[in-house]
Design an enzyme around this catalytic site. Structure first.
Site, PDB file in Angstrom:
ATOM      1  N   ASP A   1       0.868  -1.185   0.000  1.00 30.58           N
ATOM      2  CA  ASP A   1       0.000   0.000   0.000  1.00 30.58           C
ATOM      3  C   ASP A   1       0.904   1.235   0.000  1.00 30.58           C
ATOM      4  O   ASP A   1       1.673   1.449   0.942  1.00 30.58           O
ATOM      5  CB  ASP A   1      -0.883  -0.033   1.265  1.00 30.58           C
ATOM      6  CG  ASP A   1      -1.852   1.141   1.320  1.00 30.58           C
ATOM      7  OD1 ASP A   1      -1.717   2.069   0.499  1.00 30.58           O
ATOM      8  OD2 ASP A   1      -2.740   1.116   2.192  1.00 30.58           O
TER       9      ASP A   1
ATOM     10  N   ALA B   1      -1.931   2.476  -9.007  1.00 28.25           N
ATOM     11  CA  ALA B   1      -2.110   3.934  -9.043  1.00 28.25           C
ATOM     12  C   ALA B   1      -3.482   4.274  -8.502  1.00 28.25           C
ATOM     13  O   ALA B   1      -4.373   3.415  -8.436  1.00 28.25           O
ATOM     14  CB  ALA B   1      -1.980   4.449 -10.475  1.00 28.25           C
TER      15      ALA B   1
ATOM     16  N   THR C   1      -6.392   5.800  -9.831  1.00 27.51           N
ATOM     17  CA  THR C   1      -6.761   6.078 -11.224  1.00 27.51           C
ATOM     18  C   THR C   1      -8.137   6.730 -11.380  1.00 27.51           C
ATOM     19  O   THR C   1      -8.590   6.930 -12.500  1.00 27.51           O
ATOM     20  CB  THR C   1      -6.749   4.767 -12.050  1.00 27.51           C
ATOM     21  OG1 THR C   1      -7.617   3.825 -11.417  1.00 27.51           O
ATOM     22  CG2 THR C   1      -5.354   4.204 -12.164  1.00 27.51           C
TER      23      THR C   1
ATOM     24  N   ASP D   1      -0.953   9.941 -20.501  1.00 27.54           N
ATOM     25  CA  ASP D   1      -1.085  11.073 -21.434  1.00 27.54           C
ATOM     26  C   ASP D   1      -1.566  12.334 -20.692  1.00 27.54           C
ATOM     27  O   ASP D   1      -1.407  13.449 -21.200  1.00 27.54           O
ATOM     28  CB  ASP D   1      -2.064  10.718 -22.565  1.00 27.54           C
ATOM     29  CG  ASP D   1      -3.429  10.247 -22.057  1.00 27.54           C
ATOM     30  OD1 ASP D   1      -3.518   9.769 -20.900  1.00 27.54           O
ATOM     31  OD2 ASP D   1      -4.410  10.350 -22.814  1.00 27.54           O
TER      32      ASP D   1
ATOM     33  N   TYR E   1      -5.027  14.517 -11.113  1.00 28.17           N
ATOM     34  CA  TYR E   1      -4.491  13.196 -11.472  1.00 28.17           C
ATOM     35  C   TYR E   1      -3.225  13.365 -12.318  1.00 28.17           C
ATOM     36  O   TYR E   1      -2.195  12.728 -12.038  1.00 28.17           O
ATOM     37  CB  TYR E   1      -5.559  12.412 -12.242  1.00 28.17           C
ATOM     38  CG  TYR E   1      -5.062  11.147 -12.906  1.00 28.17           C
ATOM     39  CD1 TYR E   1      -4.791  10.004 -12.164  1.00 28.17           C
ATOM     40  CD2 TYR E   1      -4.873  11.094 -14.289  1.00 28.17           C
ATOM     41  CE1 TYR E   1      -4.345   8.838 -12.785  1.00 28.17           C
ATOM     42  CE2 TYR E   1      -4.425   9.940 -14.912  1.00 28.17           C
ATOM     43  CZ  TYR E   1      -4.166   8.815 -14.157  1.00 28.17           C
ATOM     44  OH  TYR E   1      -3.716   7.669 -14.764  1.00 28.17           O
TER      45      TYR E   1
HETATM   46  N1  LIG Z   1      -6.962   3.331 -17.269  1.00 25.26           N
HETATM   47  C1  LIG Z   1      -6.514   4.203 -18.155  1.00 25.26           C
HETATM   48  O1  LIG Z   1      -7.217   4.645 -19.078  1.00 25.26           O
HETATM   49  C2  LIG Z   1      -5.085   4.704 -18.058  1.00 25.26           C
HETATM   50  C3  LIG Z   1      -4.630   5.646 -18.998  1.00 25.26           C
HETATM   51  C4  LIG Z   1      -3.308   6.087 -18.916  1.00 25.26           C
HETATM   52  C5  LIG Z   1      -2.473   5.604 -17.914  1.00 25.26           C
HETATM   53  N2  LIG Z   1      -2.946   4.731 -17.003  1.00 25.26           N
HETATM   54  C6  LIG Z   1      -2.026   4.234 -15.968  1.00 25.26           C
HETATM   55  O2  LIG Z   1      -1.876   2.843 -16.163  1.00 25.26           O
HETATM   56  C7  LIG Z   1      -1.636   2.193 -14.904  1.00 25.26           C
HETATM   57  C8  LIG Z   1      -2.602   1.040 -14.719  1.00 25.26           C
HETATM   58  O3  LIG Z   1      -3.929   1.576 -14.730  1.00 25.26           O
HETATM   59  P1  LIG Z   1      -5.212   0.644 -14.568  1.00 25.26           P
HETATM   60  O4  LIG Z   1      -6.275   1.220 -15.425  1.00 25.26           O
HETATM   61  O5  LIG Z   1      -4.817  -0.796 -14.689  1.00 25.26           O
HETATM   62  O6  LIG Z   1      -5.582   0.974 -13.055  1.00 25.26           O
HETATM   63  P2  LIG Z   1      -6.575   0.208 -12.047  1.00 25.26           P
HETATM   64  O7  LIG Z   1      -7.373  -0.832 -12.763  1.00 25.26           O
HETATM   65  O8  LIG Z   1      -7.276   1.256 -11.281  1.00 25.26           O
HETATM   66  O9  LIG Z   1      -5.536  -0.578 -11.111  1.00 25.26           O
HETATM   67  C9  LIG Z   1      -4.755   0.130 -10.185  1.00 25.26           C
HETATM   68  C10 LIG Z   1      -4.360  -0.831  -9.091  1.00 25.26           C
HETATM   69  O10 LIG Z   1      -3.673  -0.057  -8.076  1.00 25.26           O
HETATM   70  C11 LIG Z   1      -4.213  -0.425  -6.809  1.00 25.26           C
HETATM   71  N3  LIG Z   1      -4.051   0.658  -5.838  1.00 25.26           N
HETATM   72  C12 LIG Z   1      -4.869   1.714  -5.605  1.00 25.26           C
HETATM   73  N4  LIG Z   1      -4.433   2.441  -4.550  1.00 25.26           N
HETATM   74  C13 LIG Z   1      -3.283   1.831  -4.130  1.00 25.26           C
HETATM   75  C14 LIG Z   1      -2.374   2.066  -3.068  1.00 25.26           C
HETATM   76  N5  LIG Z   1      -2.569   3.042  -2.179  1.00 25.26           N
HETATM   77  N6  LIG Z   1      -1.284   1.255  -2.928  1.00 25.26           N
HETATM   78  C15 LIG Z   1      -1.107   0.213  -3.763  1.00 25.26           C
HETATM   79  N7  LIG Z   1      -1.958  -0.099  -4.760  1.00 25.26           N
HETATM   80  C16 LIG Z   1      -3.032   0.695  -4.945  1.00 25.26           C
HETATM   81  C17 LIG Z   1      -5.680  -0.714  -7.098  1.00 25.26           C
HETATM   82  O11 LIG Z   1      -6.247  -1.465  -6.050  1.00 25.26           O
HETATM   83  P3  LIG Z   1      -7.846  -1.293  -5.774  1.00 25.26           P
HETATM   84  O12 LIG Z   1      -8.522  -1.659  -7.057  1.00 25.26           O
HETATM   85  O13 LIG Z   1      -8.087  -2.260  -4.660  1.00 25.26           O
HETATM   86  O14 LIG Z   1      -8.058   0.138  -5.410  1.00 25.26           O
HETATM   87  C18 LIG Z   1      -5.556  -1.498  -8.402  1.00 25.26           C
HETATM   88  O15 LIG Z   1      -5.273  -2.859  -8.197  1.00 25.26           O
HETATM   89  C19 LIG Z   1      -1.734   3.305 -13.847  1.00 25.26           C
HETATM   90  O16 LIG Z   1      -0.452   3.781 -13.565  1.00 25.26           O
HETATM   91  C20 LIG Z   1      -2.519   4.389 -14.546  1.00 25.26           C
HETATM   92  O17 LIG Z   1      -2.223   5.663 -14.019  1.00 25.26           O
HETATM   93  C21 LIG Z   1      -4.231   4.249 -17.040  1.00 25.26           C
END
Ligand SMILES: NC(=O)c1ccc[n+]([C@@H]2O[C@H](COP(=O)([O-])OP(=O)(O)OC[C@H]3O[C@@H](n4cnc5c(N)ncnc54)[C@H](OP(=O)(O)O)[C@@H]3O)[C@@H](O)[C@H]2O)c1
Length: 296
Positions: A39, A63, A65, A105, A128
């Site tokens: 965490d 992250a 997100t 982005d 964000y």
């Molecule tokens: N989704 C998009 O469109 C997008 C676009 C550009 C970049 N990104 C980047 O791509 C990466 C992956 O995104 P994703 O869409 O796969 O995100 P996601 O589905 O929201 O997964 C994020 C993970 O991080 C965990 N998390 C949240 N708070 C935390 C904490 N305090 N300590 C440790 N873990 C924590 C979440 O756990 P919980 O689910 O239990 O909260 C979840 O397992 C991120 O770096 C994001 O910024 C995403």
């Protein structure tokens, strides 16, 4: 580096993390971690995991997100998306690990008319984006030399909430969809991003990279392609009209970049690999979800 390589995947249960787990090549020895085991709001959990395992590679998919929630939770976003990657970088230096970190982005303002290159000046418009930029800077300032920061955009994939699934659900429930047409970017299938991360890891050309699917579209064009693709695969959808709207007709707390195309020349040159077009990637996703149109 000896085989198999010990790899610690953080944020393993998220949209991207789940796909990274599925895509892992055989010569990696995978350990996964997510909340509550690791965490970023409790830095001791991060330090304990890295020091105990001493992984050769750390991939950070964790992250905060929830882009709109970050507006009212900027301090927490900063700790998770900014301080967290900084701590990881400091620990990676100590344990001599390679760090792969995912950024966004949203670090750009979206005022450009040409795709953003890695060296273009970031200027985030929302909390964000500021927190993600803080994470990048913390890694750059940590003194860690062996890292990849991979900026991506508009992620969707089979595990978890995403735009494609939301459009499919709403198109089945409603006759009219209203979708923003003045934000342009590139959708990215998590399969392709996960593969890209492992391709970069096979190189030693560390640094910042951009990776999204090729081509561009607005959210409205993307939604139209999703509905058309689902119908071509036999899905009965209620929707009759997909209406283009302006961003200001659907106000949200966080300001999004109106243009977020990412130039991928650096990735292509480092890996020698081409980047699939977003329409090709979407077809692959829909084929897996509903079967291929030829099969109908
Ligand atoms: N989704 C998009 O469109 C997008 C676009 C550009 C970049 N990104 C980047 O791509 C990466 C992956 O995104 P994703 O869409 O796969 O995100 P996601 O589905 O929201 O997964 C994020 C993970 O991080 C965990 N998390 C949240 N708070 C935390 C904490 N305090 N300590 C440790 N873990 C924590 C979440 O756990 P919980 O689910 O239990 O909260 C979840 O397992 C991120 O770096 C994001 O910024 C995403």
């Amino acid at each position: 580096m000896a085989f198999p390589k010990r790899l610690l995947l953080i944020g393993a249960n998220g949209l991207l993390g789940r796909m990274v787990q599925e895509s892992i090549p055989a010569h990696y020895d995978l350990a996964t971690a997510d909340l509550p085991k690791i965490d970023f709001l409790r830095p001791d959990t991060v330090a304990e995991a890295l020091r105990k395992m001493e992984p050769e590679i750390v991939i950070n998919c964790a992250a905060h997100t929830a882009v709109d929630a970050c507006e009212s939770e900027e301090a927490a976003a900063r700790r998770i998306n900014g301080d967290g990657p900084g701590l990881l970088a400091a620990l990676a230096r100590e344990t001599r690990s390679v760090l792969v970190h995912i950024s966004s982005d949203y670090v750009f303002d979206g005022d450009s008319a040409v795709p953003y290159r890695e060296e273009d000046p970031p200027a985030p418009r929302c909390a964000y984006g500021r927190s993600k930029l803080a994470g990048e800077r913390a890694i750059l300032e940590s003194g860690l030399e062996r890292f990849f920061i991979v900026r991506t955009s508009w992620l969707y994939g089979p595990h978890g909430k995403n735009f494609v699934e939301t459009v499919l659900r709403l198109a089945a429930e409603r006759e009219e969809l209203r979708i923003v047409s003045d934000q342009v970017g590139s959708p990215t299938l998590t399969d392709d991003l996960a593969l890209a991360l492992f391709r970069l890891l096979e190189t030693d050309r560390f640094g910042i990279y951009h990776f999204s699917n090729e081509g561009s579209c607005s959210w409205h064009e993307f939604a139209s392609a999703i509905v058309e693709g689902a119908r071509a695969r036999g899905q009965i959808l209620k929707v009759r009209e997909i209406k283009p709207i302006r961003t200001d007709e659907y106000p949200l707390p966080a300001r999004r970049p109106p243009f977020s195309l990412l130039a991928k020349d650096k990735y292509r040159s480092a890996t020698g690999c081409e980047v699939p077009h977003w329409r090709v990637a979407l077809n692959r996703y829909l084929d897996r979800r509903f079967g291929s149109p030829e099969g109908k």
